[in-house]
Design a protein around this motif. Structure first.
Motif, PDB file in Angstrom:
ATOM      1  N   SER A  83      48.771  37.393 -85.105  1.00 54.53           N
ATOM      2  CA  SER A  83      48.311  37.820 -86.567  1.00 54.53           C
ATOM      3  C   SER A  83      46.976  38.671 -87.050  1.00 54.53           C
ATOM      4  O   SER A  83      46.848  38.835 -88.731  1.00 54.53           O
ATOM      5  CB  SER A  83      47.630  36.090 -87.065  1.00 54.53           C
ATOM      6  N   VAL A  84      47.246  39.437 -86.324  1.00 57.05           N
ATOM      7  CA  VAL A  84      46.617  40.887 -87.092  1.00 57.05           C
ATOM      8  C   VAL A  84      46.545  42.150 -86.717  1.00 57.05           C
ATOM      9  O   VAL A  84      47.760  42.154 -85.450  1.00 57.05           O
ATOM     10  CB  VAL A  84      44.898  40.780 -86.248  1.00 57.05           C
ATOM     11  N   TYR A  85      46.908  42.855 -87.433  1.00 57.31           N
ATOM     12  CA  TYR A  85      46.822  44.554 -87.059  1.00 57.31           C
ATOM     13  C   TYR A  85      46.634  44.537 -85.552  1.00 57.31           C
ATOM     14  O   TYR A  85      45.374  44.581 -85.412  1.00 57.31           O
ATOM     15  CB  TYR A  85      46.553  44.869 -88.515  1.00 57.31           C
ATOM     16  N   GLY A 136      45.060  47.608 -84.539  1.00 61.64           N
ATOM     17  CA  GLY A 136      44.057  48.595 -84.468  1.00 61.64           C
ATOM     18  C   GLY A 136      42.598  47.710 -83.643  1.00 61.64           C
ATOM     19  O   GLY A 136      41.464  47.462 -83.898  1.00 61.64           O
ATOM     20  N   TYR A 137      43.210  46.456 -85.300  1.00 65.56           N
ATOM     21  CA  TYR A 137      41.846  45.458 -84.841  1.00 65.56           C
ATOM     22  C   TYR A 137      41.761  44.404 -83.541  1.00 65.56           C
ATOM     23  O   TYR A 137      40.773  44.634 -83.409  1.00 65.56           O
ATOM     24  CB  TYR A 137      41.920  44.386 -85.913  1.00 65.56           C
ATOM     25  N   THR A 163      40.461  40.539 -90.479  1.00 66.99           N
ATOM     26  CA  THR A 163      41.159  42.011 -91.597  1.00 66.99           C
ATOM     27  C   THR A 163      40.040  42.107 -92.414  1.00 66.99           C
ATOM     28  O   THR A 163      40.155  43.052 -92.819  1.00 66.99           O
ATOM     29  CB  THR A 163      42.213  41.052 -91.566  1.00 66.99           C
ATOM     30  N   LEU A 164      39.636  41.404 -92.956  1.00 69.16           N
ATOM     31  CA  LEU A 164      38.528  41.138 -94.581  1.00 69.16           C
ATOM     32  C   LEU A 164      37.366  42.183 -93.665  1.00 69.16           C
ATOM     33  O   LEU A 164      36.171  42.945 -93.973  1.00 69.16           O
ATOM     34  CB  LEU A 164      39.058  39.888 -94.784  1.00 69.16           C
ATOM     35  N   TYR A 165      36.286  41.184 -92.372  1.00 71.27           N
ATOM     36  CA  TYR A 165      35.476  41.599 -91.924  1.00 71.27           C
ATOM     37  C   TYR A 165      35.408  42.603 -91.149  1.00 71.27           C
ATOM     38  O   TYR A 165      33.662  43.363 -90.391  1.00 71.27           O
ATOM     39  CB  TYR A 165      34.505  40.273 -91.018  1.00 71.27           C
ATOM     40  N   SER A 166      36.144  43.192 -89.891  1.00 70.10           N
ATOM     41  CA  SER A 166      36.465  43.569 -88.930  1.00 70.10           C
ATOM     42  C   SER A 166      35.167  43.809 -88.193  1.00 70.10           C
ATOM     43  O   SER A 166      34.687  45.088 -88.266  1.00 70.10           O
ATOM     44  CB  SER A 166      36.964  45.398 -88.995  1.00 70.10           C
ATOM     45  N   ARG A 182      40.326  46.838 -80.428  1.00 68.30           N
ATOM     46  CA  ARG A 182      39.104  47.105 -80.292  1.00 68.30           C
ATOM     47  C   ARG A 182      37.578  46.087 -80.599  1.00 68.30           C
ATOM     48  O   ARG A 182      36.744  45.440 -80.540  1.00 68.30           O
ATOM     49  CB  ARG A 182      38.374  48.093 -81.815  1.00 68.30           C
ATOM     50  N   THR A 187      42.112  36.324 -90.749  1.00 66.86           N
ATOM     51  CA  THR A 187      42.472  36.725 -91.502  1.00 66.86           C
ATOM     52  C   THR A 187      40.837  36.947 -91.981  1.00 66.86           C
ATOM     53  O   THR A 187      40.205  38.398 -91.882  1.00 66.86           O
ATOM     54  CB  THR A 187      42.637  35.005 -92.737  1.00 66.86           C
ATOM     55  N   ALA A 188      40.229  36.960 -91.021  1.00 66.21           N
ATOM     56  CA  ALA A 188      38.297  36.858 -91.061  1.00 66.21           C
ATOM     57  C   ALA A 188      38.064  38.262 -89.822  1.00 66.21           C
ATOM     58  O   ALA A 188      37.522  39.268 -91.054  1.00 66.21           O
ATOM     59  CB  ALA A 188      37.401  36.028 -90.160  1.00 66.21           C
ATOM     60  N   ASP A 217      32.781  43.744 -84.876  1.00 68.33           N
ATOM     61  CA  ASP A 217      33.307  44.633 -82.730  1.00 68.33           C
ATOM     62  C   ASP A 217      33.659  43.416 -81.984  1.00 68.33           C
ATOM     63  O   ASP A 217      33.748  43.181 -81.022  1.00 68.33           O
ATOM     64  CB  ASP A 217      31.997  45.170 -82.820  1.00 68.33           C
TER      65      ASP A 217
END
Lengths: 321, 321
Positions: free
Chosen positions: B286-288, B290-291, B255-258, B294, B252-253, B260
């Motif tokens: 549990s994340v897309y 793309g996150y 996805t919201l903060y992105s 990277r 969750t963090a 690196d």
């Protein structure tokens, strides 16, 4: 006097507006995007629309300082590139350069939801608040966070994908490749889908009669709101459940971002209190009381124009004004 | 040559360190906080410690530019006030003014976890990354986010309370008033509690034999790691479950903060791969994608010193250096 142009390039329409330096919208024009004809066609149309808007307003181009553009999808605002926009079928499109070359004006692009929330923060419902979390409930669920007038981007400009946090009890596969993303249930699409699934599973609803033989797929979120107002138990369950999910999702965002205000926009916001009452209930239950006590929740001031005003004002900021 | 002092005021100890302008730690001293004797007593002790540190290092006070202080709890870094710190039993304590009055130096305070993560970002494991999410797994679970060298505060300086997002299947009441907060399970305390609860519920474990009649309450997270290494099924289940919860919370963090990079510190990080292997597994799920693609994940460079180095470097930044 100098002016700015704000533009919203959506999957369906392009809206192009003229604002003064303070974000007051003076005039706007709208045309279908016709994205199937390719990005070159769209950019040529944008060139024409800018000319038409200026002619209509009687403004000389030399008094326009910049164009701000919001497009859906993943955007690199620094390079001015639309990295990927499913709605437009654009991938690695140099949107800022293309529009700048055609208009001779500085062009700044960003994600359309960020521009919408920026508009609400600078001169809409969130004016005067330092920490603004804005969400739009539409085809999907999107969010943007602004702190002291600055958009929060995160790495890869990918922050704020509230629609893609996972909540338990959401059974739907998402276009992003995961299953259970918040936006598969909390969106216009998601509300309609939940209603269809309940009807298909045999739950009685007034919507079945209203369909009059049309296929289940034609049910919309607006239909679910109408059925809710008619006292339909199924529709009430769907909107309560959706509000609960939204409240729990927002609780996480509030705990991590600590916004002063949440602004809710997008077509899904038209469900109003049917959705917001359960949302508030579960949000309050799911955050530390210190957050709840200092939190304001408002619907967006504009359904249509925040995006173009936000784009224009963001362009002004990026000019270093 | 000029210097900075970084200080970490914890519930147990005060650590006071001298750094050069680049954050290189030159010397440090440590004393028990003795918080029960009141804040005045603690501030007098800090005055003595600063004098002692300078004497020991042979540095004249006039070459020290500022003192940076990290304290636990809710901090107002602008007013320099410790709003509430349960560990210290402090409420509305004017920490910056009190220390400044006693030492004659400019003093800047902030939350201890923010200072820890700042230290790791400026001159630790996250050096060179623009968007840094740091967490500490200790008595509780805390987090801080840094973007381009700037701490993310949110409204009321309350952002980043990762320990207080709710996850399903966590049955424990939290000190914050809610039930199911992530830190009630994902923390040193939480790991020990889960083990105790399983043993109390009748699940067999080598820990029971190791207790040799001592009460269940004496079980620590370190004991659980030891039992894990001995192949104890209960301990393996507890650390797998805790890693799963941490992975889902971090998802969750992310996805919201992105971010690196995610930096993991605190005593709980000593569980190492026992915790991180299941964490990575569930985070990736549990994340897309793309996150995930990277994202870098690292354990903190320092277990002890990042807080004082971070406090010193944050003070330097706030001086406007």
């Amino acid at each position: 006097m100098s002016y700015l142009i704000g533009m919203d390039i959506g999957g369906t329409n392009i809206v192009c507006g003229l604002t003064d330096e303070n974000g007051k919208l003076l005039d706007k024009i709208k045309e279908p995007t016709e994205t199937a004809k390719g990005s070159g066609y769209v950019f040529d149309k944008i060139e024409r629309m800018v000319g038409e808007l200026l002619l209509k307003s009687g403004i000389d181009k030399f008094h326009v300082r910049a164009i701000g553009v919001g497009t859906p999808g993943f955007i690199d605002p620094v390079k001015g590139v639309t990295v990927f926009a499913g709605n437009l079928q654009w991938r690695q499109v140099h949107t800022a350069d293309e529009i700048s070359r055609r208009t001779g004006l500085p062009v700044f692009i960003d994600n359309d939801v960020r521009m919408y929330v920026y508009g609400e923060a600078i001169c809409g419902a969130a004016q005067g608040f330092s920490h603004v979390l804005g969400i739009t409930i539409g085809t999907g669920l999107a969010a943007a966070m602004i702190n002291d007038g600055k958009l929060y981007y995160g790495g890869g400009y990918m922050a704020g994908e509230l629609g893609h946090i996972l909540l338990p009890d959401i059974p739907y596969p998402c276009g992003c490749g995961m299953t259970g993303c918040l936006e598969t249930a909390v969106s216009g699409t998601g509300i309609a889908r939940q209603a269809r699934d309940r009807i298909a599973a045999g739950q009685p609803s007034v919507l079945q009669q209203w369909l009059e033989g049309r296929p289940l797929e034609t049910i919309t979120a607006a239909d679910v709101s109408k059925a809710y107002d008619a006292g339909d138990a199924m529709a009430i369950e769907v909107l309560n459940h959706t509000g609960m999910l939204l409240g729990k999702g927002l609780a996480t965002a509030v705990t991590l971002y600590s916004p002063d205000i949440i602004i809710i926009g997008g077509g899904g916001a038209l469900a109003g209190e049917r959705l917001f009452a359960p949302m508030r209930h579960y949000l309050q239950q799911s955050v530390y009381s210190g957050y709840w006590e200092r939190l304001t929740i408002r619907t967006a001031q504009w359904i249509d124009d925040a995006g173009i005003v936000g784009s224009a004002m963001a362009a002004k900021q990026r000019l270093g004004a």
